[in-house]
Design a protein around this motif. Structure first.
Motif, PDB file in Angstrom:
ATOM      1  N   ILE A   1     -12.809   6.196  -3.043  1.00 45.12           N
ATOM      2  CA  ILE A   1     -12.894   4.806  -2.606  1.00 45.12           C
ATOM      3  C   ILE A   1     -13.494   4.668  -1.212  1.00 45.12           C
ATOM      4  O   ILE A   1     -14.056   3.626  -0.869  1.00 45.12           O
ATOM      5  N   GLY A   2     -13.424   5.722  -0.397  1.00 43.59           N
ATOM      6  CA  GLY A   2     -14.066   5.737   0.920  1.00 43.59           C
ATOM      7  C   GLY A   2     -15.142   6.793   0.994  1.00 43.59           C
ATOM      8  O   GLY A   2     -15.425   7.325   2.075  1.00 43.59           O
ATOM      9  N   HIS A   3     -15.756   7.118  -0.158  1.00 44.48           N
ATOM     10  CA  HIS A   3     -16.801   8.142  -0.267  1.00 44.48           C
ATOM     11  C   HIS A   3     -16.318   9.511   0.210  1.00 44.48           C
ATOM     12  O   HIS A   3     -17.111  10.340   0.665  1.00 44.48           O
TER      13      HIS A   3
ATOM     14  N   VAL B   1      -5.390   7.920   4.261  1.00 45.51           N
ATOM     15  CA  VAL B   1      -5.066   6.739   5.068  1.00 45.51           C
ATOM     16  C   VAL B   1      -6.101   5.638   4.943  1.00 45.51           C
ATOM     17  O   VAL B   1      -5.768   4.465   4.765  1.00 45.51           O
ATOM     18  N   HIS B   2      -7.382   5.992   5.034  1.00 45.19           N
ATOM     19  CA  HIS B   2      -8.424   4.978   5.225  1.00 45.19           C
ATOM     20  C   HIS B   2      -9.039   4.570   3.896  1.00 45.19           C
ATOM     21  O   HIS B   2     -10.087   5.073   3.494  1.00 45.19           O
ATOM     22  N   MET B   3      -8.388   3.643   3.221  1.00 46.73           N
ATOM     23  CA  MET B   3      -8.868   3.105   1.948  1.00 46.73           C
ATOM     24  C   MET B   3      -8.945   1.591   2.074  1.00 46.73           C
ATOM     25  O   MET B   3      -8.043   0.968   2.644  1.00 46.73           O
ATOM     26  N   TYR B   4     -10.005   1.006   1.522  1.00 46.90           N
ATOM     27  CA  TYR B   4     -10.242  -0.421   1.706  1.00 46.90           C
ATOM     28  C   TYR B   4     -10.756  -1.046   0.418  1.00 46.90           C
ATOM     29  O   TYR B   4     -11.382  -0.390  -0.401  1.00 46.90           O
ATOM     30  N   ARG B   5     -10.471  -2.341   0.269  1.00 48.23           N
ATOM     31  CA  ARG B   5     -11.004  -3.138  -0.830  1.00 48.23           C
ATOM     32  C   ARG B   5     -11.254  -4.540  -0.287  1.00 48.23           C
ATOM     33  O   ARG B   5     -10.882  -4.859   0.851  1.00 48.23           O
ATOM     34  N   LYS B   6     -11.860  -5.392  -1.094  1.00 44.55           N
ATOM     35  CA  LYS B   6     -12.046  -6.777  -0.676  1.00 44.55           C
ATOM     36  C   LYS B   6     -10.683  -7.392  -0.360  1.00 44.55           C
ATOM     37  O   LYS B   6      -9.744  -7.299  -1.161  1.00 44.55           O
TER      38      LYS B   6
END
Length: 387
Positions: free
Chosen positions: A141-143, A149-154
């Motif tokens: 999800i973060g390549h 820790v560092h996961m993001y979505r809209k």
């Protein structure tokens, strides 16, 4: 540790007729919440019932079991040395992420700290992309660059690794919502280990001064790393830490109590009465991270007692008692979830690793399409020029 409330803080539940549960999956009905689910501070309590449907109740169960299976799979991959670095699991805390998401809309904003896998899933991430991220794969999800820790979505702003630092960021998101997003709120979550930080209290102050549409949420799992809340905080009633901000303590081992509280909180905030401060009382069954066995600072008896209050098992028993599904149907759902997560894990392991090139290394430092022609390194000789 069960919540103990003085008699003056206990309220009778608005008990619905559970025998009247409809046969249709999408027909609304009301289910009760125990009368010791909430404790208030300068705030009327939320409803002691939740309007829902059989379809939603089943989905809530599936969501919690999926998060649990996801976390157990992450634990397994870490112990096989396929996942490196930090890995913070939320086993035992599933009712928080699921209850919140079923009480808000995808257009509301959410930001949290580092125990974020369940929130990422509920905000629209996939099991495959989350596990792929843990494994450092290109299609994570973060390549493969963010890890646990560092996961993001809209409308999901992480996953943040600096303790307490996401709280002022969440207030900034809520500040921006005041310009054109009047029917949206920001859920701003942090742990008990961050609750006494100066930046957190400074953020309370600004949020109240500006009446920001923000729901602060302290996810109190009783320990900041290996330090109990009693050793860390002179006042462990975190829902009162806002002083001038009304607060609510919630039995967050009950997903329906979380749903009721957050629905109520969102409507309160949208009515223009300013921010709220919630304390989600929960418990992590595992250690602080996968590398922490979680046994040096708490007893086996304590953990066993807390496991007796498992949010998934207790919720499952309710649904069976209410006739929402049968025990055989619950077992079939468990089996399907396990098989699904196992397939997703296999797909994640088969993902390619990122290409070892400077193009990939410097990717996403800037918004795509706005990158300058060069990136400066430590010296002029180390400048990288985009091809």
């Amino acid at each position: 540790m069960a919540m103990q409330y003085p008699a003056s803080r206990r309220f009778m539940a608005h008990v619905s007729n559970i025998e009247a549960i409809p046969t249709e999956d999408d027909k609304p009905f009301t289910v009760p919440i125990p009368d010791d689910s909430f404790e208030t501070y300068q705030l009327d309590p939320p409803p002691y019932s939740v309007e829902t449907t059989k379809r939603q109740l089943k989905q809530v169960y599936q969501d919690m079991t999926t998060i649990r299976r996801l976390e157990l799979t992450a634990d397994k991959l870490y112990k096989e040395r396929k996942v490196r670095g930090f890995c913070h699991l939320s086993t035992g805390q599933e009712a928080v992420a699921v209850g919140i998401e079923h009480a808000i809309t995808p257009d509301d904003k959410l930001i949290t700290a580092y125990r974020a896998h369940g929130f990422t899933l509920m905000r629209g991430g996939t099991v495959r992309s989350i596990l792929g991220e843990l494994l450092g794969r290109r299609d994570g999800i973060g390549h493969g660059k963010g890890g646990s820790v560092h996961m993001y979505r809209k409308n999901f702003f992480g996953g943040n690794g600096i303790v307490g630092a996401n709280v002022p960021l969440g207030a900034g998101i809520a500040f921006a919502q005041q310009y054109g997003e009047t029917q949206k709120v920001t859920v701003n979550l942090y742990g008990d280990g961050a609750a006494n930080q100066g930046q957190v209290h400074e953020t309370y102050n600004l949020a109240k001064l500006w009446e920001l549409p923000v729901l602060f949420g302290c996810e109190n799992n009783k320990y900041g790393m290996g330090t109990s809340v009693e050793r860390a905080s002179a006042m462990t009633e975190y829902y009162k830490h806002g002083y001038y901000i009304p607060g609510l303590r919630i039995n967050a081992m009950d997903v329906l109590a979380v749903m009721s509280a957050v629905r109520y909180g969102k409507q309160y905030i949208l009515s223009g009465r300013g921010p709220l401060l919630y304390e989600f009382q929960t418990y992590r069954f595992a250690g602080h991270s996968v590398s922490d066995p979680g046994t040096a600072y708490r007893t086996k008896e304590e953990v066993q007692a807390e496991r007796a209050n498992d949010p998934i098992i207790n919720y499952r028993e309710k649904l069976i008692d209410w006739g929402v599904f049968t025990e055989d149907e619950a077992k079939a759902m468990d089996k399907d979830v396990r098989a699904f997560v196992d397939r997703e894990a296999q797909e994640a392991e088969n993902m390619p690793a990122p290409e070892t090139s400077l193009d990939v290394l410097f990717e996403d430092t800037y918004v795509r399409g706005s990158e300058p022609p060069q990136r400066r390194g430590r010296t002029v000789d180390e400048s990288y020029y985009r091809g």
